[in-house]
Scaffold this motif. Structure first.
Motif, PDB file in Angstrom:
ATOM      1  N   GLN A 186       0.852  -1.188   0.000  1.00  0.00           N
ATOM      2  CA  GLN A 186       0.000   0.000   0.000  1.00  0.00           C
ATOM      3  C   GLN A 186       0.889   1.240   0.000  1.00  0.00           C
ATOM      4  OE1 GLN A 186      -3.219  -1.080  -0.890  1.00  0.00           O
ATOM      5  NE2 GLN A 186      -4.014   0.221   0.736  1.00  0.00           N
ATOM      6  N   ARG A 187       1.678   1.407  -1.072  1.00  0.00           N
ATOM      7  CA  ARG A 187       2.585   2.550  -1.157  1.00  0.00           C
ATOM      8  C   ARG A 187       2.312   3.305  -2.436  1.00  0.00           C
ATOM      9  NH1 ARG A 187       9.050   3.135  -1.357  1.00  0.00           N
ATOM     10  NH2 ARG A 187       8.878   1.472  -2.901  1.00  0.00           N
ATOM     11  N   PHE A 188       2.324   4.639  -2.347  1.00  0.00           N
ATOM     12  CA  PHE A 188       2.103   5.463  -3.533  1.00  0.00           C
ATOM     13  C   PHE A 188       3.253   6.456  -3.688  1.00  0.00           C
ATOM     14  CE2 PHE A 188       0.224   7.897  -0.079  1.00  0.00           C
ATOM     15  CZ  PHE A 188       0.577   9.211  -0.363  1.00  0.00           C
ATOM     16  N   TRP A 219      -2.271   3.748   3.533  1.00  0.00           N
ATOM     17  CA  TRP A 219      -1.183   3.845   2.573  1.00  0.00           C
ATOM     18  C   TRP A 219       0.025   4.546   3.208  1.00  0.00           C
ATOM     19  CZ3 TRP A 219      -1.550   2.820  -2.929  1.00  0.00           C
ATOM     20  CH2 TRP A 219      -2.809   2.392  -3.346  1.00  0.00           C
ATOM     21  N   SER A 220       1.198   4.277   2.661  1.00  0.00           N
ATOM     22  CA  SER A 220       2.385   5.094   2.920  1.00  0.00           C
ATOM     23  C   SER A 220       2.778   5.757   1.607  1.00  0.00           C
ATOM     24  CB  SER A 220       3.538   4.250   3.463  1.00  0.00           C
ATOM     25  OG  SER A 220       3.944   3.275   2.512  1.00  0.00           O
ATOM     26  N   GLY A 221       3.397   6.932   1.708  1.00  0.00           N
ATOM     27  CA  GLY A 221       3.672   7.690   0.492  1.00  0.00           C
ATOM     28  C   GLY A 221       5.115   8.130   0.372  1.00  0.00           C
ATOM     29  N   VAL A 222       5.531   8.361  -0.879  1.00  0.00           N
ATOM     30  CA  VAL A 222       6.884   8.799  -1.215  1.00  0.00           C
ATOM     31  C   VAL A 222       6.787   9.938  -2.218  1.00  0.00           C
ATOM     32  CG1 VAL A 222       9.083   8.126  -2.249  1.00  0.00           C
ATOM     33  CG2 VAL A 222       7.847   6.496  -0.829  1.00  0.00           C
ATOM     34  N   PHE A 223       7.558  10.984  -1.991  1.00  0.00           N
ATOM     35  CA  PHE A 223       7.632  12.084  -2.956  1.00  0.00           C
ATOM     36  C   PHE A 223       8.731  11.778  -3.971  1.00  0.00           C
ATOM     37  CE2 PHE A 223       8.864  16.215  -4.617  1.00  0.00           C
ATOM     38  CZ  PHE A 223       7.640  16.855  -4.783  1.00  0.00           C
ATOM     39  N   LEU A 224       8.421  11.964  -5.260  1.00  0.00           N
ATOM     40  CA  LEU A 224       9.355  11.653  -6.346  1.00  0.00           C
ATOM     41  C   LEU A 224       9.907  12.946  -6.931  1.00  0.00           C
ATOM     42  CD1 LEU A 224       7.117   9.029  -8.186  1.00  0.00           C
ATOM     43  CD2 LEU A 224       9.077   8.526  -6.700  1.00  0.00           C
ATOM     44  N   PRO A 225      11.089  13.394  -6.512  1.00  0.00           N
ATOM     45  CA  PRO A 225      11.676  14.589  -7.129  1.00  0.00           C
ATOM     46  C   PRO A 225      12.226  14.242  -8.509  1.00  0.00           C
ATOM     47  CG  PRO A 225      13.193  13.681  -5.511  1.00  0.00           C
ATOM     48  CD  PRO A 225      11.968  12.817  -5.477  1.00  0.00           C
ATOM     49  N   MET A 226      11.717  14.895  -9.526  1.00  0.00           N
ATOM     50  CA  MET A 226      12.136  14.574 -10.894  1.00  0.00           C
ATOM     51  C   MET A 226      13.093  15.610 -11.465  1.00  0.00           C
ATOM     52  SD  MET A 226      10.790  11.690 -11.774  1.00  0.00           S
ATOM     53  CE  MET A 226      11.031  11.728 -13.555  1.00  0.00           C
ATOM     54  N   ALA A 227      13.133  16.804 -10.880  1.00  0.00           N
ATOM     55  CA  ALA A 227      14.006  17.857 -11.410  1.00  0.00           C
ATOM     56  C   ALA A 227      14.510  18.707 -10.257  1.00  0.00           C
ATOM     57  CB  ALA A 227      13.254  18.715 -12.420  1.00  0.00           C
ATOM     58  N   TYR A 228      15.766  19.097 -10.359  1.00  0.00           N
ATOM     59  CA  TYR A 228      16.389  19.930  -9.334  1.00  0.00           C
ATOM     60  C   TYR A 228      16.725  21.339  -9.841  1.00  0.00           C
ATOM     61  CZ  TYR A 228      16.952  15.597  -6.657  1.00  0.00           C
ATOM     62  OH  TYR A 228      16.726  14.425  -5.979  1.00  0.00           O
ATOM     63  N   GLY A 229      16.388  21.633 -11.081  1.00  0.00           N
ATOM     64  CA  GLY A 229      16.504  23.002 -11.572  1.00  0.00           C
ATOM     65  C   GLY A 229      17.915  23.526 -11.698  1.00  0.00           C
ATOM     66  N   THR A 248       4.844  14.611   5.838  1.00  0.00           N
ATOM     67  CA  THR A 248       3.873  13.551   5.536  1.00  0.00           C
ATOM     68  C   THR A 248       4.409  12.476   4.590  1.00  0.00           C
ATOM     69  OG1 THR A 248       2.945  14.936   3.769  1.00  0.00           O
ATOM     70  CG2 THR A 248       1.846  15.006   5.914  1.00  0.00           C
ATOM     71  N   LEU A 249       5.463  12.776   3.842  1.00  0.00           N
ATOM     72  CA  LEU A 249       5.976  11.820   2.859  1.00  0.00           C
ATOM     73  C   LEU A 249       7.478  11.646   3.016  1.00  0.00           C
ATOM     74  CD1 LEU A 249       4.178  13.070  -0.404  1.00  0.00           C
ATOM     75  CD2 LEU A 249       3.502  11.141   1.046  1.00  0.00           C
ATOM     76  N   ASP A 250       7.953  10.427   2.785  1.00  0.00           N
ATOM     77  CA  ASP A 250       9.378  10.223   2.578  1.00  0.00           C
ATOM     78  C   ASP A 250       9.747  10.790   1.212  1.00  0.00           C
ATOM     79  OD1 ASP A 250       9.613   8.859   5.001  1.00  0.00           O
ATOM     80  OD2 ASP A 250       9.112   6.937   4.061  1.00  0.00           O
ATOM     81  N   VAL A 251      11.030  10.938   0.950  1.00  0.00           N
ATOM     82  CA  VAL A 251      11.463  11.403  -0.365  1.00  0.00           C
ATOM     83  C   VAL A 251      12.278  10.303  -1.027  1.00  0.00           C
ATOM     84  CG1 VAL A 251      13.538  12.556   0.539  1.00  0.00           C
ATOM     85  CG2 VAL A 251      12.562  13.278  -1.663  1.00  0.00           C
ATOM     86  N   ALA A 252      11.962   9.997  -2.275  1.00  0.00           N
ATOM     87  CA  ALA A 252      12.656   8.939  -2.997  1.00  0.00           C
ATOM     88  C   ALA A 252      14.029   9.406  -3.451  1.00  0.00           C
ATOM     89  CB  ALA A 252      11.829   8.511  -4.206  1.00  0.00           C
ATOM     90  N   THR A 253      14.940   8.472  -3.530  1.00  0.00           N
ATOM     91  CA  THR A 253      16.262   8.772  -4.086  1.00  0.00           C
ATOM     92  C   THR A 253      16.150   8.852  -5.600  1.00  0.00           C
ATOM     93  OG1 THR A 253      17.340   7.618  -2.269  1.00  0.00           O
ATOM     94  CG2 THR A 253      18.638   7.968  -4.264  1.00  0.00           C
ATOM     95  N   SER A 254      16.815   9.828  -6.175  1.00  0.00           N
ATOM     96  CA  SER A 254      16.824  10.000  -7.629  1.00  0.00           C
ATOM     97  C   SER A 254      18.138   9.499  -8.202  1.00  0.00           C
ATOM     98  CB  SER A 254      16.648  11.482  -7.973  1.00  0.00           C
ATOM     99  OG  SER A 254      16.972  11.729  -9.332  1.00  0.00           O
ATOM    100  N   PRO A 255      18.129   8.967  -9.426  1.00  0.00           N
ATOM    101  CA  PRO A 255      19.399   8.624 -10.076  1.00  0.00           C
ATOM    102  C   PRO A 255      20.326   9.829 -10.239  1.00  0.00           C
ATOM    103  CG  PRO A 255      17.563   7.633 -11.257  1.00  0.00           C
ATOM    104  CD  PRO A 255      16.970   8.579 -10.248  1.00  0.00           C
ATOM    105  N   LEU A 256      19.762  11.019 -10.142  1.00  0.00           N
ATOM    106  CA  LEU A 256      20.576  12.223 -10.242  1.00  0.00           C
ATOM    107  C   LEU A 256      21.361  12.494  -8.963  1.00  0.00           C
ATOM    108  CD1 LEU A 256      17.920  14.560 -11.907  1.00  0.00           C
ATOM    109  CD2 LEU A 256      19.808  13.385 -13.045  1.00  0.00           C
TER     110      LEU A 256
END
Length: 369
Positions: A186-188, A219-229, A248-256
């Motif tokens: 149950q993760r989004f 549910w548990s949730g993760v924030f997906l940072p896609m761009a760092y500008g 409220t959300l963990d932050v996902a690791t990015s390949p960047l």
């Protein structure tokens, strides 16, 4: 075979870097002897991420204009072909670019390539909506001087006119990792990008309420940072996370985030993405890889390209606008999560479209020498 690629790479937008990665992979499939030079805003970052040569685009409003022009001219003289794109590289109107946007820059690169005797093709690029008559005329001028014009969507093809063909997004060609018996709990995942202040505030409020409701549902949730500008104003997704979702959300690791090349970390990111049961995304290249992996996904269409892509994949009912209210977003999200078979079918359509894009790239290099 020396291949030049011109696009908006190196600004730490994971979507753009995925597009460059997939384009080079598609070229290598048809030309094992290919080597690359990338014309981009940040050559050092592109070399770091992709381990290829890179030079600055020949911009006229930056420091070192003369050196940039000379380096770009040399790169184009040494190339056998220049590929424009992929991504939304043709932008006359943009929140972050003054008029006339990128069109004169790309027209200048086409002219420089033609003077050097280097052939040119458009590679799964997109045109941002709302171009003027002058902008459309310049795009047709560019298209008329290309060996082939393969674009992401029908709107872009209509702008270029006769001879342009729709090949889809290069992200459709992304090689997916072997997933084995992956288990989805149950993760989004949530992907939000900066927008104009009024639209951004409304969307953050609606998304924050949906996050709380999903958490209340277990549910548990993760924030997906896609761009760092990096070098791009108003493009850092982390500002949204810091402002609204840190508690409220963990932050996902990015390949960047890693020091290794993008290709080293991409499989791990995709494997993690495949473990989500639901993704809510403004960023197109958070949404499309999720769909390719069969993950139920709601696209938040901040631009027409997002809406077009999901309609083309038969997922129009799982698309909402940037002005969506919390109730509608929650209802659409739970409906998507309850329909995994719909997204398994859409994943098949992504794979089919990927073969179209690869076939186009192969056709561009046919009989090239």
């Amino acid at each position: 075979m020396r291949v030049a690629i011109a696009g908006w790479f190196g600004s730490d937008n994971l979507g753009d870097e995925i597009l460059l990665h997939t384009l080079m992979a598609a070229v290598r499939e048809t030309r094992e002897d290919a080597s690359f030079v990338v014309l981009c805003p940040d050559p050092e970052r592109v070399t770091e991420l992709h381990r290829v040569d890179a030079v600055h685009m020949p911009t006229l409003r930056s420091r070192g204009t003369g050196e940039r022009q000379e380096a770009a001219q040399r790169a184009l003289r040494e190339a056998d072909i220049l590929l424009l794109g992929p991504g939304t590289v043709f932008q006359e109107r943009s929140p972050n670019l003054p008029w006339p946007g990128t069109l004169p820059l790309f027209a200048r690169m086409v002219a420089m390539a033609r003077l050097a005797g280097t052939r040119v093709a458009v590679a799964a690029a997109g045109v941002r909506e709302d171009n003027t008559a002058a902008g459309r005329a310049l795009l047709r001028w560019i298209g008329a001087r290309c060996r082939a014009v393969g674009v992401r969507d029908q709107r872009s093809a209509d702008t270029f006119g006769r001879g342009a063909q729709v090949v889809g997004d290069m992200a459709y060609t992304l090689r997916l990792p072997e997933l084995g018996g992956i288990v989805r709990g149950q993760r989004f995942g949530l992907s939000l990008r900066p927008l104009a202040s009024d639209a951004e505030a409304s969307l953050i409020a609606a998304s924050a309420e949906v996050v709380q409701r999903l958490r209340g549902d277990g549910w548990s949730g993760v924030f997906l940072p896609m761009a760092y500008g990096r070098g791009a104003n108003g493009e850092n997704d982390a500002t949204i996370y810091d402002r609204a979702f840190r508690d409220t959300l963990d932050v996902a690791t990015s390949p960047l985030d890693a020091e290794q090349p993008l290709a080293v970390n991409l499989d791990g990111w995709l494997t993690d993405l495949a473990s989500y049961r639901l993704v809510l995304a403004t960023r197109l290249h958070a949404a499309l890889p999720a769909v390719a992996l069969g993950v139920p996904t709601v696209a938040i269409a901040y631009e027409r390209k997002v809406l077009d892509a999901f309609h083309d994949l038969g997922l129009g009912e799982f698309t909402v606008g940037k002005d969506v209210d919390a109730d509608t977003l929650y209802r659409t999200a739970t409906a998507a999560a309850a329909a995994p078979e719909v997204f398994r079918e859409a994943a098949g359509r992504v794979a089919v479209q990927g073969t179209v894009a690869r076939g186009y790239i192969a056709s561009v290099f046919k009989d090239l020498g």
